[in-house]
Scaffold this active site. Sequence first.
Site, PDB file in Angstrom:
ATOM      1  N   CYS A  16       1.604   0.690  -8.860  1.00  0.00           N
ATOM      2  CA  CYS A  16       2.768   1.141  -8.081  1.00  0.00           C
ATOM      3  C   CYS A  16       3.938   1.409  -9.015  1.00  0.00           C
ATOM      4  O   CYS A  16       4.809   2.226  -8.729  1.00  0.00           O
ATOM      5  CB  CYS A  16       3.132   0.110  -7.019  1.00  0.00           C
ATOM      6  N   GLY A  37       0.835  -1.199   0.000  1.00  0.00           N
ATOM      7  CA  GLY A  37       0.000   0.000   0.000  1.00  0.00           C
ATOM      8  C   GLY A  37       0.868   1.246   0.000  1.00  0.00           C
ATOM      9  O   GLY A  37       2.032   1.215  -0.422  1.00  0.00           O
ATOM     10  N   SER A  38       0.308   2.318   0.509  1.00  0.00           N
ATOM     11  CA  SER A  38       0.998   3.603   0.452  1.00  0.00           C
ATOM     12  C   SER A  38       2.172   3.651   1.438  1.00  0.00           C
ATOM     13  O   SER A  38       2.214   2.893   2.421  1.00  0.00           O
ATOM     14  CB  SER A  38       0.007   4.710   0.811  1.00  0.00           C
ATOM     15  N   GLY A  97       2.892   2.149   5.304  1.00  0.00           N
ATOM     16  CA  GLY A  97       4.126   1.457   5.703  1.00  0.00           C
ATOM     17  C   GLY A  97       4.814   2.122   6.882  1.00  0.00           C
ATOM     18  O   GLY A  97       5.381   1.457   7.755  1.00  0.00           O
ATOM     19  N   GLU A 148       5.745  -3.403   0.730  1.00  0.00           N
ATOM     20  CA  GLU A 148       5.699  -3.087  -0.706  1.00  0.00           C
ATOM     21  C   GLU A 148       4.909  -1.792  -0.821  1.00  0.00           C
ATOM     22  O   GLU A 148       3.680  -1.811  -0.845  1.00  0.00           O
ATOM     23  CB  GLU A 148       5.004  -4.207  -1.490  1.00  0.00           C
TER      24      GLU A 148
HETATM   25  P1  NAD Z   1      -3.462   2.283   1.316  1.00  0.00           P
HETATM   26  O1  NAD Z   1      -2.168   2.447   2.010  1.00  0.00           O
HETATM   27  O2  NAD Z   1      -4.504   3.312   1.498  1.00  0.00           O
HETATM   28  O3  NAD Z   1      -4.143   0.890   1.805  1.00  0.00           O
HETATM   29  C1  NAD Z   1      -3.510  -0.349   1.583  1.00  0.00           C
HETATM   30  C2  NAD Z   1      -3.987  -1.357   2.620  1.00  0.00           C
HETATM   31  O4  NAD Z   1      -3.445  -1.012   3.892  1.00  0.00           O
HETATM   32  C3  NAD Z   1      -5.502  -1.419   2.822  1.00  0.00           C
HETATM   33  O5  NAD Z   1      -5.874  -2.775   2.972  1.00  0.00           O
HETATM   34  C4  NAD Z   1      -5.717  -0.628   4.100  1.00  0.00           C
HETATM   35  O6  NAD Z   1      -6.856  -1.020   4.820  1.00  0.00           O
HETATM   36  C5  NAD Z   1      -4.450  -0.982   4.876  1.00  0.00           C
HETATM   37  N1  NAD Z   1      -4.005   0.014   5.874  1.00  0.00           N
HETATM   38  C6  NAD Z   1      -3.926   1.357   5.722  1.00  0.00           C
HETATM   39  N2  NAD Z   1      -3.394   1.927   6.815  1.00  0.00           N
HETATM   40  C7  NAD Z   1      -3.113   0.920   7.684  1.00  0.00           C
HETATM   41  C8  NAD Z   1      -2.553   0.863   8.996  1.00  0.00           C
HETATM   42  N3  NAD Z   1      -2.177   1.968   9.630  1.00  0.00           N
HETATM   43  N4  NAD Z   1      -2.401  -0.342   9.583  1.00  0.00           N
HETATM   44  C9  NAD Z   1      -2.771  -1.473   8.945  1.00  0.00           C
HETATM   45  N5  NAD Z   1      -3.326  -1.490   7.691  1.00  0.00           N
HETATM   46  C10 NAD Z   1      -3.496  -0.305   7.079  1.00  0.00           C
HETATM   47  O7  NAD Z   1      -3.134   2.056  -0.237  1.00  0.00           O
HETATM   48  P2  NAD Z   1      -4.127   1.971  -1.494  1.00  0.00           P
HETATM   49  O8  NAD Z   1      -4.689   3.308  -1.798  1.00  0.00           O
HETATM   50  O9  NAD Z   1      -5.072   0.822  -1.339  1.00  0.00           O
HETATM   51  O10 NAD Z   1      -3.095   1.546  -2.662  1.00  0.00           O
HETATM   52  C11 NAD Z   1      -2.311   2.438  -3.377  1.00  0.00           C
HETATM   53  C12 NAD Z   1      -0.900   2.496  -2.837  1.00  0.00           C
HETATM   54  O11 NAD Z   1      -0.325   1.192  -2.787  1.00  0.00           O
HETATM   55  C13 NAD Z   1       0.035   3.306  -3.721  1.00  0.00           C
HETATM   56  O12 NAD Z   1       0.885   4.072  -2.908  1.00  0.00           O
HETATM   57  C14 NAD Z   1       0.822   2.239  -4.482  1.00  0.00           C
HETATM   58  O13 NAD Z   1       2.074   2.667  -4.973  1.00  0.00           O
HETATM   59  C15 NAD Z   1       0.948   1.186  -3.437  1.00  0.00           C
HETATM   60  N6  NAD Z   1       1.205  -0.135  -4.006  1.00  0.00           N
HETATM   61  C16 NAD Z   1       2.468  -0.652  -3.911  1.00  0.00           C
HETATM   62  C17 NAD Z   1       2.757  -1.878  -4.487  1.00  0.00           C
HETATM   63  C18 NAD Z   1       4.146  -2.466  -4.411  1.00  0.00           C
HETATM   64  O14 NAD Z   1       4.281  -3.652  -4.688  1.00  0.00           O
HETATM   65  N7  NAD Z   1       5.173  -1.712  -4.057  1.00  0.00           N
HETATM   66  C19 NAD Z   1       1.750  -2.583  -5.167  1.00  0.00           C
HETATM   67  C20 NAD Z   1       0.477  -2.029  -5.235  1.00  0.00           C
HETATM   68  C21 NAD Z   1       0.213  -0.796  -4.650  1.00  0.00           C
END
Ligand code: NAD
Length: 501
Positions: A287, A231-232, A236, A253
């Site tokens: 991503c 995720g974002s 992380g 990731e």
């Molecule tokens: P996001 O961070 O909003 O959410 C991702 C996941 O994390 C969701 O399931 C959410 O519920 C969970 N989450 C969020 N905050 C959390 C916390 N504090 N504790 C535990 N879980 C939490 O991301 P998004 O909008 O769904 O996806 C887009 C982002 O993901 C972009 O930044 C993109 O670059 C990244 N991404 C990275 C990869 C990679 O492999 N590097 C792949 C796909 C997406």
Amino acid sequence: MKTTELLASLGLDAATLDGGSLRVRSPIDGSTLACLQPHTPAAADAAITRAAAAFRDWRRVPAPRRGELIRLFGEELRAHKQALGALVTLEAGKISAEGEGEVQEMIDICDFAVGLSRQLYGLTIASERPGHRMMETWHPLGVVGVISAFNFPVAVWSWNFALAIVCGDSVVWKPSEKTPLTALACQKLFERALARFGAAPAGLSEVLIGGVELGEQLVDDARVALLSATGSTRMGRAVGPRVAARFGRALLELGGNNAIIVAPSADLELAVRGILFGAVGTAGQRCTTTRRLIVHASLHDELLARLRRAYASCRVGDPRSSGTLIGPLIDAAAFSAMQSALSAARAEGGEVFGGERVEVIAGAGDAYYVQPALVAMPAQTATVCHETFAPILYVMRYSDFEEAVALHNAVPQGLSSAVFTNDLREAEAFLSAAGSDCGIANVNIGTSGAEIGGAFGGEKETGGGRESGSDAWKSYMRRATNTINYSRELPLAQGIRFGED
Ligand code: NAD
């Protein structure tokens, strides 16, 4: 096919998809697909308990037999590729080809994992002591928690899941709250594979439906040996320290801010195609999306003009229609983040082409389609250094190759990168230790569309994790170093004599 029929073909019964507080909407037209009942903390705890118990049995099953389960799961994915791909399109808004491509990626990682189940090799190591043998063995790790993002709602989970299962682990998955239906469909397909497999412990695969709070529960639970979170960077930054505080393992990731350098010797035809797929594919919501273009000054104006023509020929539309290349953004927040970034870029001296909202489905006010944006930037400003998860490509110029590489590396993220050049020296310099600082570095192909065979992930704020191919499986196992003494003596390492004359 009607939505209810599609869901039913994937084992999702309409009655179980209604009445809950988690509304699932389609970004295609903003319509409601389901209202799911989220897991309570107690239900999530019970799921982790089941997964922990399943692990204790599953770790004893021979790895090639574990591979058989993933082989059967791969067969289910093959049989349901079109339906699951269509659900990815409905829930995440990807065009049909990309929805099905995502399922193909799942099939590919299953094939990889089946082969891997007979190749979980450890080393034998030369011992310095006579009559001794050393080796390392790889053992199953425990419960693997997977937190996934909306934009690859199923493939990223499968990279983790297929490897974890053949490695002898159990998996608890918290999908994005924006895409829970595809996760439930995957669980149903896995249950079909389990039914054909025969005896397997209950709780091998658990899915938690809900938001951030459930993710936090996985993060904090000491029974989760590995937390793999996609995720974002914001997510992380919250997750990493919390897992570290309990000495758990984290595989992160996170966001990317991927660039392509276009050098004077580049094949421009190839470059335009690579840039286009990288920058506007998946409506800029990968991503690995190409977000920055660093172009030699001698090519800048010509390449920008060619890209403007190529952008004009890309159809923005309903992702289910053939001919559409760009589907919707995920939601209103994504649209407003894009507009804010474009305003900020303008204020920093950028010239913006495109970026406007487009009405695709009449009356669908809660659907957000945009023209992808090209922004000619005078410099790599603060806005350019930030990942905005939308189709914005910032174009900058360079005059010296070293300067281009320095500009390329001067962002906080380090996921994917590419150079278009036919100059061997430039290509090798880009791939060298002093070149791109990303986890993925390519020559004459774009930044997105990775194959499963390589390890996937990035450096710096991208989190340092590696998933999928190569030796990424080692993250899902624990390593034991073994020394066996088959002599009648007890020599100590480093020649130490202890209590002897
Ligand atoms: P996001 O961070 O909003 O959410 C991702 C996941 O994390 C969701 O399931 C959410 O519920 C969970 N989450 C969020 N905050 C959390 C916390 N504090 N504790 C535990 N879980 C939490 O991301 P998004 O909008 O769904 O996806 C887009 C982002 O993901 C972009 O930044 C993109 O670059 C990244 N991404 C990275 C990869 C990679 O492999 N590097 C792949 C796909 C997406």
